[in-house]
Design a protein around this motif. Structure first.
Motif, PDB file in Angstrom:
ATOM      1  N   PRO A 126       0.822  -1.208   0.000  1.00 38.08           N
ATOM      2  CA  PRO A 126       0.000   0.000   0.000  1.00 38.08           C
ATOM      3  C   PRO A 126       0.856   1.258   0.000  1.00 38.08           C
ATOM      4  CG  PRO A 126      -0.726  -1.559   1.672  1.00 38.08           C
ATOM      5  CD  PRO A 126       0.585  -2.045   1.171  1.00 38.08           C
ATOM      6  N   ASP A 127       0.353   2.274  -0.675  1.00 39.92           N
ATOM      7  CA  ASP A 127       1.061   3.549  -0.673  1.00 39.92           C
ATOM      8  C   ASP A 127       1.099   4.136   0.725  1.00 39.92           C
ATOM      9  OD1 ASP A 127       1.646   3.520  -3.321  1.00 39.92           O
ATOM     10  OD2 ASP A 127      -0.042   4.759  -3.948  1.00 39.92           O
ATOM     11  N   SER A 128       2.159   4.841   1.011  1.00 40.26           N
ATOM     12  CA  SER A 128       2.300   5.501   2.300  1.00 40.26           C
ATOM     13  C   SER A 128       2.268   7.007   2.087  1.00 40.26           C
ATOM     14  CB  SER A 128       3.635   5.117   2.955  1.00 40.26           C
ATOM     15  OG  SER A 128       3.748   3.720   3.077  1.00 40.26           O
ATOM     16  N   PRO A 129       1.677   7.722   2.993  1.00 40.74           N
ATOM     17  CA  PRO A 129       1.717   9.180   2.890  1.00 40.74           C
ATOM     18  C   PRO A 129       3.157   9.651   3.005  1.00 40.74           C
ATOM     19  CG  PRO A 129       0.907   8.501   5.036  1.00 40.74           C
ATOM     20  CD  PRO A 129       0.960   7.264   4.192  1.00 40.74           C
ATOM     21  N   PRO A 130       3.487  10.795   2.385  1.00 34.88           N
ATOM     22  CA  PRO A 130       4.869  11.286   2.427  1.00 34.88           C
ATOM     23  C   PRO A 130       5.443  11.331   3.839  1.00 34.88           C
ATOM     24  CG  PRO A 130       3.558  12.598   0.923  1.00 34.88           C
ATOM     25  CD  PRO A 130       2.604  11.672   1.611  1.00 34.88           C
ATOM     26  N   ALA A 131       4.600  11.653   4.814  1.00 32.48           N
ATOM     27  CA  ALA A 131       5.085  11.765   6.192  1.00 32.48           C
ATOM     28  C   ALA A 131       5.522  10.418   6.752  1.00 32.48           C
ATOM     29  CB  ALA A 131       3.998  12.369   7.076  1.00 32.48           C
ATOM     30  N   ALA A 132       5.031   9.329   6.136  1.00 32.42           N
ATOM     31  CA  ALA A 132       5.362   7.996   6.656  1.00 32.42           C
ATOM     32  C   ALA A 132       6.712   7.503   6.168  1.00 32.42           C
ATOM     33  CB  ALA A 132       4.275   6.997   6.262  1.00 32.42           C
ATOM     34  N   LEU A 133       7.247   8.125   5.122  1.00 30.66           N
ATOM     35  CA  LEU A 133       8.537   7.717   4.607  1.00 30.66           C
ATOM     36  C   LEU A 133       9.653   8.140   5.570  1.00 30.66           C
ATOM     37  CD1 LEU A 133       8.089   8.735   0.857  1.00 30.66           C
ATOM     38  CD2 LEU A 133       7.861   6.458   1.856  1.00 30.66           C
ATOM     39  N   GLY A 134      10.613   7.265   5.767  1.00 32.44           N
ATOM     40  CA  GLY A 134      11.703   7.625   6.670  1.00 32.44           C
ATOM     41  C   GLY A 134      12.451   6.405   7.152  1.00 32.44           C
ATOM     42  N   PHE A 135      13.202   6.587   8.218  1.00 35.53           N
ATOM     43  CA  PHE A 135      14.041   5.519   8.756  1.00 35.53           C
ATOM     44  C   PHE A 135      13.653   5.203  10.192  1.00 35.53           C
ATOM     45  CE2 PHE A 135      16.564   7.795   5.622  1.00 35.53           C
ATOM     46  CZ  PHE A 135      17.104   6.776   4.851  1.00 35.53           C
ATOM     47  N   ASP A 136      13.699   3.928  10.521  1.00 40.91           N
ATOM     48  CA  ASP A 136      13.619   3.495  11.909  1.00 40.91           C
ATOM     49  C   ASP A 136      15.001   2.979  12.304  1.00 40.91           C
ATOM     50  OD1 ASP A 136      10.923   4.086  12.144  1.00 40.91           O
ATOM     51  OD2 ASP A 136      10.303   2.104  11.429  1.00 40.91           O
ATOM     52  N   GLY A 137      15.324   3.111  13.593  1.00 42.91           N
ATOM     53  CA  GLY A 137      16.646   2.685  14.048  1.00 42.91           C
ATOM     54  C   GLY A 137      17.730   3.683  13.690  1.00 42.91           C
ATOM     55  N   LYS A 138      17.402   4.985  13.742  1.00 36.33           N
ATOM     56  CA  LYS A 138      18.341   6.021  13.300  1.00 36.33           C
ATOM     57  C   LYS A 138      19.628   6.050  14.102  1.00 36.33           C
ATOM     58  CE  LYS A 138      14.574   8.992  11.663  1.00 36.33           C
ATOM     59  NZ  LYS A 138      13.858  10.287  11.852  1.00 36.33           N
ATOM     60  N   ILE A 139      19.605   5.571  15.331  1.00 32.00           N
ATOM     61  CA  ILE A 139      20.807   5.571  16.143  1.00 32.00           C
ATOM     62  C   ILE A 139      21.937   4.809  15.474  1.00 32.00           C
ATOM     63  CG2 ILE A 139      20.111   3.498  17.405  1.00 32.00           C
ATOM     64  CD1 ILE A 139      22.139   6.507  18.739  1.00 32.00           C
ATOM     65  N   ASN A 140      21.575   3.885  14.592  1.00 30.04           N
ATOM     66  CA  ASN A 140      22.595   3.087  13.927  1.00 30.04           C
ATOM     67  C   ASN A 140      23.413   3.885  12.917  1.00 30.04           C
ATOM     68  OD1 ASN A 140      22.394   0.103  14.804  1.00 30.04           O
ATOM     69  ND2 ASN A 140      20.251   0.719  14.531  1.00 30.04           N
ATOM     70  N   PHE A 141      22.892   5.018  12.444  1.00 34.06           N
ATOM     71  CA  PHE A 141      23.710   5.877  11.592  1.00 34.06           C
ATOM     72  C   PHE A 141      24.882   6.449  12.389  1.00 34.06           C
ATOM     73  CE2 PHE A 141      19.682   6.168   9.127  1.00 34.06           C
ATOM     74  CZ  PHE A 141      20.178   5.739   7.898  1.00 34.06           C
ATOM     75  N   VAL A 142      24.618   6.793  13.633  1.00 33.74           N
ATOM     76  CA  VAL A 142      25.687   7.279  14.513  1.00 33.74           C
ATOM     77  C   VAL A 142      26.692   6.169  14.785  1.00 33.74           C
ATOM     78  CG1 VAL A 142      26.216   8.255  16.769  1.00 33.74           C
ATOM     79  CG2 VAL A 142      24.136   8.955  15.574  1.00 33.74           C
ATOM     80  N   LEU A 143      26.172   4.971  15.013  1.00 35.58           N
ATOM     81  CA  LEU A 143      27.053   3.831  15.273  1.00 35.58           C
ATOM     82  C   LEU A 143      27.880   3.481  14.041  1.00 35.58           C
ATOM     83  CD1 LEU A 143      24.616   1.594  17.363  1.00 35.58           C
ATOM     84  CD2 LEU A 143      26.472   3.062  18.199  1.00 35.58           C
ATOM     85  N   LEU A 144      27.316   3.700  12.859  1.00 31.99           N
ATOM     86  CA  LEU A 144      28.063   3.463  11.625  1.00 31.99           C
ATOM     87  C   LEU A 144      29.260   4.402  11.535  1.00 31.99           C
ATOM     88  CD1 LEU A 144      28.338   2.040   8.899  1.00 31.99           C
ATOM     89  CD2 LEU A 144      26.790   3.750   7.938  1.00 31.99           C
ATOM     90  N   LEU A 145      29.053   5.650  11.916  1.00 32.63           N
ATOM     91  CA  LEU A 145      30.165   6.604  11.943  1.00 32.63           C
ATOM     92  C   LEU A 145      31.230   6.156  12.939  1.00 32.63           C
ATOM     93  CD1 LEU A 145      28.271  10.026  11.795  1.00 32.63           C
ATOM     94  CD2 LEU A 145      29.539   8.883   9.952  1.00 32.63           C
ATOM     95  N   ALA A 146      30.790   5.566  14.039  1.00 35.18           N
ATOM     96  CA  ALA A 146      31.737   5.065  15.033  1.00 35.18           C
ATOM     97  C   ALA A 146      32.588   3.933  14.458  1.00 35.18           C
ATOM     98  CB  ALA A 146      30.989   4.590  16.279  1.00 35.18           C
ATOM     99  N   VAL A 147      31.966   3.062  13.651  1.00 37.18           N
ATOM    100  CA  VAL A 147      32.713   1.981  13.006  1.00 37.18           C
ATOM    101  C   VAL A 147      33.802   2.554  12.102  1.00 37.18           C
ATOM    102  CG1 VAL A 147      32.579   0.068  11.370  1.00 37.18           C
ATOM    103  CG2 VAL A 147      30.808   0.329  13.121  1.00 37.18           C
ATOM    104  N   VAL A 148      33.423   3.533  11.276  1.00 37.76           N
ATOM    105  CA  VAL A 148      34.386   4.160  10.372  1.00 37.76           C
ATOM    106  C   VAL A 148      35.532   4.788  11.162  1.00 37.76           C
ATOM    107  CG1 VAL A 148      34.721   5.973   8.651  1.00 37.76           C
ATOM    108  CG2 VAL A 148      32.634   4.589   8.619  1.00 37.76           C
ATOM    109  N   ALA A 149      35.197   5.501  12.239  1.00 33.82           N
ATOM    110  CA  ALA A 149      36.212   6.165  13.049  1.00 33.82           C
ATOM    111  C   ALA A 149      37.177   5.162  13.679  1.00 33.82           C
ATOM    112  CB  ALA A 149      35.544   7.003  14.136  1.00 33.82           C
TER     113      ALA A 149
END
Length: 471
Positions: A241-264
């Motif tokens: 089913p289509d999602s309203p624009p507001a529904a698009l996005g990411f869950d588990g955003k903290i992992n983007f920070v953790l990804l930067l930690a891996v690179v560092a």
């Protein structure tokens, strides 16, 4: 399970062999010492296709058989001390650091879920593939593949033809896109562990990567546009089913920070020089590497603790791939020891014909031959171990390879990463992506059907690259 073995590649504890190999005169070894290594790689490649149920339930026993087929005779002939030293070096210096990095990337990527439903037009699909190529060099081909393959399939689940989308995804995201940093693909991380500078590959094979990814995106856009215009290509009902624009996005955003930690952490371990080290049964363990590994373990645990359970459920996150990698490469890093010794013996060893084939008459390495030899073997034997084999065949000295023989190291790097896309077994994410696609109803090409795609599209591009950059 197949997917996981791909990652395993990376484990390519091939490196371990260097310690034991140093104690063996490879020119005196028989080719029979390479049988366990060949046996385990052929088992990984063929048994999942010929006897899938047997392999699924007994692959650990198969690996144990080949490992013991090497280790026991090796210990008898060369002595328990040499066998033990090789095992410890492979485990402590190479295998554990690599598996820890894989686990961190796998866990962090599995903790990010992309919400919503997009519509798979040619322009959108190209955008996702281009994004995946960019992300692959920073979160690994495995991480980028696991992050984007599910939303890409959802975006195209109302289309009649989807297999070609997944095939090009494997070409671009699961392989070519990971060619610019040690985080991108297992072979490059092995090179980093051996002493290759973190940014060396981006400085030396960026043009080749840009050419390959750019041409593949253009070819995909033309092909996908042709399919998109065909009658009956778009289903009237969209399974998602289509999602309203507001529904698009990411869950588990903290992992983007953790990804930067891996690179560092990885960057830190390559830049920080410290005289502090410990001796573990003859294998030195430096402080920077120890801090990196402990940091990566902390990142992995943090991701598991901070990621909502629903995110893992939505991503169908599980540990089976990592478990398989660990088992498969426990066998590979052991059985590769005599193979490395024989290759290091050069033209005087059992593999003298191969060494001679990649060496010019004046004794200098031939970059074009290294590119094709590394690439073609990477297509069938998994690219991580192959990279290490030819890295050592070219001398194994990172300082020399990064300068005097820079073109040769670039050829080895490009061949192992790019040509991992030639078959499903060439790189870890390939089979993982295939399995996810089939689980969602996409009819993927067979093993040899996929090779028709890769050899028809990729090989001509590799020929062009050879004439432009590797002559």
């Amino acid at each position: 399970m197949k997917p996981t073995r791909t990652l395993a590649l990376a484990a390519i504890s091939l490196m371990p062999t260097l310690a034991a190999a140093a104690d063996i005169d490879g020119s005196q070894l028989s080719l029979l010492w390479g049988v366990p290594f060949a046996g385990i790689l052929l088992s990984i490649a063929l048994l999942p296709l010929l006897a899938p149920l047997f392999w699924h339930h007994h692959f650990g026993k198969v690996v144990a058989f080949w490992a013991l087929a090497f280790l026991l005779p090796f210990g008898v002939v060369f002595g328990p001390a040499v066998a033990g030293a090789g095992l410890v070096h492979a485990l402590v210096a190479e295998y554990i650091p690599f598996v820890i990095l894989l686990a961190a990337l796998f866990t962090v990527a599995g903790g990010i879920y992309i919400r919503g439903n997009l519509h798979g037009s040619p322009a959108l699909n190209v955008g996702i593939l281009a994004l995946g190529a960019l992300l692959a060099s920073f979160m690994g081909t495995t991480g980028a593949s696991m992050l984007l393959i599910r939303p890409l399939i959802r975006a195209n689940d109302n289309r009649r033809h989807v297999a070609h989308v997944v095939v090009f995804f494997i070409f671009i995201v699961s392989n070519a896109g990971g060619s610019l940093t040690p985080l991108g693909d297992p072979p490059l991380f092995l090179g980093f562990l051996k002493g290759v500078d973190f940014f060396w590959t981006v400085r030396h094979i960026f043009p080749e990567t840009l050419f390959l990814v750019g041409v593949l995106l253009a070819l995909f856009y033309v092909l996908d546009s042709w399919y998109f215009r065909q009658a009956g290509e778009i289903s009237r009902s969209d399974p998602t089913p289509d999602s309203p624009p507001a529904a698009l996005g990411f869950d588990g955003k903290i992992n983007f920070v953790l990804l930067l930690a891996v690179v560092a952490l990885v960057l830190m371990s390559g830049i920080w020089q410290s005289p502090v080290q410990w001796d573990v049964a003859g294998t030195p363990v430096g402080l920077p590497g120890l801090v990196r590994d402990l940091g990566l373990i902390a990142v992995t645990l943090a991701s598991l603790a901070l990621t909502p359970r629903q995110v893992h459920a939505d991503n169908q996150f599980g540990w089976a791939p990592m478990q398989e990698v660990a088992k498969l490469f426990a066998g590979i890093f052991l059985t590769i020891i005599p193979v490395i010794a024989m290759l290091k013996a050069g033209v005087n060893g059992p593999f003298g014909a191969i060494v001679a084939a990649v060496t010019r008459p004046d004794g200098a390495p031939d970059p074009a031959m290294y590119f094709w030899a590394t690439g073609l073997l990477s297509s069938f034997l998994d690219n991580a171990p192959t990279y290490l084999v030819f890295f050592n065949t070219a001398g194994g000295d990172p300082a020399t390879l990064m300068t005097t023989y820079a073109t040769t190291l670039a050829a080895i790097s490009a061949g192992s990463v790019f040509m991992g896309a030639n078959t499903y077994i060439g790189n870890a994410p390939n089979l993982m992506v295939k399995a996810i696609a089939e689980d969602r109803g996409v009819k993927m090409p067979s093993f040899f059907g996929y090779m028709l795609w890769s050899f028809g599209i990729l090989v001509p591009l590799f020929v062009v690259m050879t004439f432009i950059w590797l002559r």
